[in-house]
Design an enzyme around this catalytic site. Structure first.
Site, PDB file in Angstrom:
ATOM      1  N   TYR A 157      -3.750  10.556  -4.855  1.00  0.00           N
ATOM      2  CA  TYR A 157      -3.720   9.508  -3.819  1.00  0.00           C
ATOM      3  C   TYR A 157      -4.473   8.269  -4.330  1.00  0.00           C
ATOM      4  CZ  TYR A 157      -3.000   7.714   0.872  1.00  0.00           C
ATOM      5  OH  TYR A 157      -2.578   6.959   1.944  1.00  0.00           O
ATOM      6  N   LYS A 164      -6.971   2.567   1.807  1.00  0.00           N
ATOM      7  CA  LYS A 164      -7.022   3.043   3.199  1.00  0.00           C
ATOM      8  C   LYS A 164      -8.456   2.959   3.748  1.00  0.00           C
ATOM      9  CE  LYS A 164      -2.667   4.113   3.860  1.00  0.00           C
ATOM     10  NZ  LYS A 164      -1.822   3.093   4.508  1.00  0.00           N
TER      11      LYS A 164
HETATM   12  P1  NAD Z   1       7.823   3.980   4.199  1.00  0.00           P
HETATM   13  O1  NAD Z   1       8.097   3.875   2.748  1.00  0.00           O
HETATM   14  O2  NAD Z   1       8.932   4.301   5.083  1.00  0.00           O
HETATM   15  O3  NAD Z   1       7.092   2.669   4.716  1.00  0.00           O
HETATM   16  C1  NAD Z   1       6.292   1.842   3.915  1.00  0.00           C
HETATM   17  C2  NAD Z   1       6.720   0.442   4.223  1.00  0.00           C
HETATM   18  O4  NAD Z   1       5.909  -0.501   3.537  1.00  0.00           O
HETATM   19  C3  NAD Z   1       8.174   0.169   3.794  1.00  0.00           C
HETATM   20  O5  NAD Z   1       8.899  -0.262   4.916  1.00  0.00           O
HETATM   21  C4  NAD Z   1       8.038  -0.949   2.800  1.00  0.00           C
HETATM   22  O6  NAD Z   1       9.102  -1.880   2.866  1.00  0.00           O
HETATM   23  C5  NAD Z   1       6.743  -1.593   3.294  1.00  0.00           C
HETATM   24  N1  NAD Z   1       6.177  -2.497   2.301  1.00  0.00           N
HETATM   25  C6  NAD Z   1       5.688  -2.225   1.052  1.00  0.00           C
HETATM   26  N2  NAD Z   1       5.338  -3.374   0.441  1.00  0.00           N
HETATM   27  C7  NAD Z   1       5.618  -4.374   1.313  1.00  0.00           C
HETATM   28  C8  NAD Z   1       5.509  -5.796   1.272  1.00  0.00           C
HETATM   29  N3  NAD Z   1       5.028  -6.422   0.184  1.00  0.00           N
HETATM   30  N4  NAD Z   1       5.895  -6.504   2.355  1.00  0.00           N
HETATM   31  C9  NAD Z   1       6.383  -5.895   3.445  1.00  0.00           C
HETATM   32  N5  NAD Z   1       6.522  -4.578   3.558  1.00  0.00           N
HETATM   33  C10 NAD Z   1       6.155  -3.828   2.498  1.00  0.00           C
HETATM   34  O7  NAD Z   1       6.671   5.086   4.285  1.00  0.00           O
HETATM   35  P2  NAD Z   1       5.735   5.548   5.493  1.00  0.00           P
HETATM   36  O8  NAD Z   1       5.192   6.849   5.044  1.00  0.00           O
HETATM   37  O9  NAD Z   1       6.441   5.451   6.783  1.00  0.00           O
HETATM   38  O10 NAD Z   1       4.551   4.509   5.413  1.00  0.00           O
HETATM   39  C11 NAD Z   1       4.115   3.729   6.524  1.00  0.00           C
HETATM   40  C12 NAD Z   1       2.606   3.706   6.577  1.00  0.00           C
HETATM   41  O11 NAD Z   1       2.134   5.006   6.920  1.00  0.00           O
HETATM   42  C13 NAD Z   1       1.943   3.354   5.255  1.00  0.00           C
HETATM   43  O12 NAD Z   1       0.803   2.567   5.509  1.00  0.00           O
HETATM   44  C14 NAD Z   1       1.523   4.710   4.728  1.00  0.00           C
HETATM   45  O13 NAD Z   1       0.445   4.613   3.819  1.00  0.00           O
HETATM   46  C15 NAD Z   1       1.104   5.354   6.019  1.00  0.00           C
HETATM   47  N6  NAD Z   1       0.972   6.809   5.993  1.00  0.00           N
HETATM   48  C16 NAD Z   1       1.970   7.589   5.531  1.00  0.00           C
HETATM   49  C17 NAD Z   1       1.802   8.948   5.502  1.00  0.00           C
HETATM   50  C18 NAD Z   1       2.884   9.848   4.958  1.00  0.00           C
HETATM   51  O14 NAD Z   1       2.578  10.982   4.577  1.00  0.00           O
HETATM   52  N7  NAD Z   1       4.133   9.416   4.927  1.00  0.00           N
HETATM   53  C19 NAD Z   1       0.620   9.538   5.976  1.00  0.00           C
HETATM   54  C20 NAD Z   1      -0.379   8.697   6.462  1.00  0.00           C
HETATM   55  C21 NAD Z   1      -0.202   7.326   6.464  1.00  0.00           C
END
Ligand code: NAD
Length: 257
Positions: A157, A164
């Site tokens: 990570y 984060k």
């Molecule tokens: P995802 O890939 O569907 O979403 C990530 C988003 O970030 C995408 O829509 C992407 O277009 C956007 N992004 C990246 N760079 C960008 C930029 N320069 N401008 C605009 N948008 C940008 O994945 P997700 O898992 O739904 O992630 C959403 C959030 O949840 C993130 O912050 C991720 O760290 C967090 N998260 C995810 C998990 C998991 O296990 N999936 C767990 C905890 C937190």
């Protein structure tokens, strides 16, 4: 209390149907919210297609959160076309693939800068642009998405854990800054969910397995569950909560071993 009738929301971070931001968009839209969804360049078609599935068709806009101009124009379009904002969902994060597979000690200066800019700083920029629209409506609610890697070490990570940690500190400082305007700022720290971002973390499926074995609920969470918790935090039901990181992970974070 989790009714969103008459509420207007901006959701940043929908890439496809698995995106957590999409689950939040659905959870608020089904409760009556009118939405603007932003996409990062290559995801335009996906977001346009998904939008067609919402009861009230959302405003769909481009926004690269690394660009202040993009953020300003997206928020200006929301004001023009929807007339204001009651809530904002920040679901954007990024780190280069090599930073999520190599030893942490090899994190590059540029990789660190990029992860911090897109995954942490962008919340401040978005809050700055959106808060005047919320202030005009008497207040609002901003939320972002974090992960337990902010506090504990998970394999690969890496720099995203550092980003984060910064993001969660941003939540507290923004909550203190914007609270007098009746704007709340919170995060949901979600358990691991298979999305495109998550699949970029080397060995991600082993994290899913460990949660399944050890979480008190003996399972992983899904995006819908995060969407429901987000609807609570964003709605009037969460009106007493600000500066909080709510962990939605089937209880994994309380376990020692
Ligand atoms: P995802 O890939 O569907 O979403 C990530 C988003 O970030 C995408 O829509 C992407 O277009 C956007 N992004 C990246 N760079 C960008 C930029 N320069 N401008 C605009 N948008 C940008 O994945 P997700 O898992 O739904 O992630 C959403 C959030 O949840 C993130 O912050 C991720 O760290 C967090 N998260 C995810 C998990 C998991 O296990 N999936 C767990 C905890 C937190």
């Amino acid at each position: 209390m989790t009714d969103f009738t008459g509420k207007i929301g901006l959701v940043v971070g929908v890439a496809n149907k698995r995106s957590i931001a999409w689950a939040i968009a659905q959870a608020t839209a089904v409760r009556g919210a009118r939405l603007a969804l932003t996409y990062q360049g290559r995801f335009e078609e996906n977001v346009q297609e998904l939008s067609a599935g919402l009861a009230t068709s959302p405003l769909v806009l481009p926004c690269d959160v690394a660009s202040d101009d993009d953020i300003t124009s997206a928020v200006a379009r929301v004001e023009q076309e929807l007339g204001g904002l009651d809530f904002v969902v920040h679901g954007a994060a990024f780190a280069r693939k090599e930073e999520l597979s190599e030893p942490f000690v090899n994190t590059t200066r540029e990789g660190f800068r990029l992860a911090m800019d897109i995954s942490a700083y962008s919340l401040i920029a978005l809050a700055r642009a959106a808060s005047p629209l919320m202030e005009k409506r008497g207040g609002g609610s901003i939320m972002t998405l974090s992960y337990l890697g902010s506090e504990r070490v998970f394999p690969n990570y890496n720099v995203m854990g550092v980003a984060k940690a910064a993001l969660e500190a941003n939540v507290r400082y923004l909550a203190a800054d914007l609270g007098p305007k009746n704007i709340r700022v919170n995060a949901i720290s979600a358990g691991p969910i298979k999305t495109i971002s998550a699949m970029g973390i080397s060995g991600f499926s082993s994290i899913l397995n460990v949660y399944r074995e050890r979480a008190p609920l003996r399972r992983n969470v899904d995006a819908t569950e995060v969407g429901e918790a987000a609807a609570f935090l964003l709605s009037d039901a969460g009106r007493g909560i600000s500066g909080e990181v709510l962990i939605v992970d089937a209880g994994f974070h309380v376990t020692g071993m």
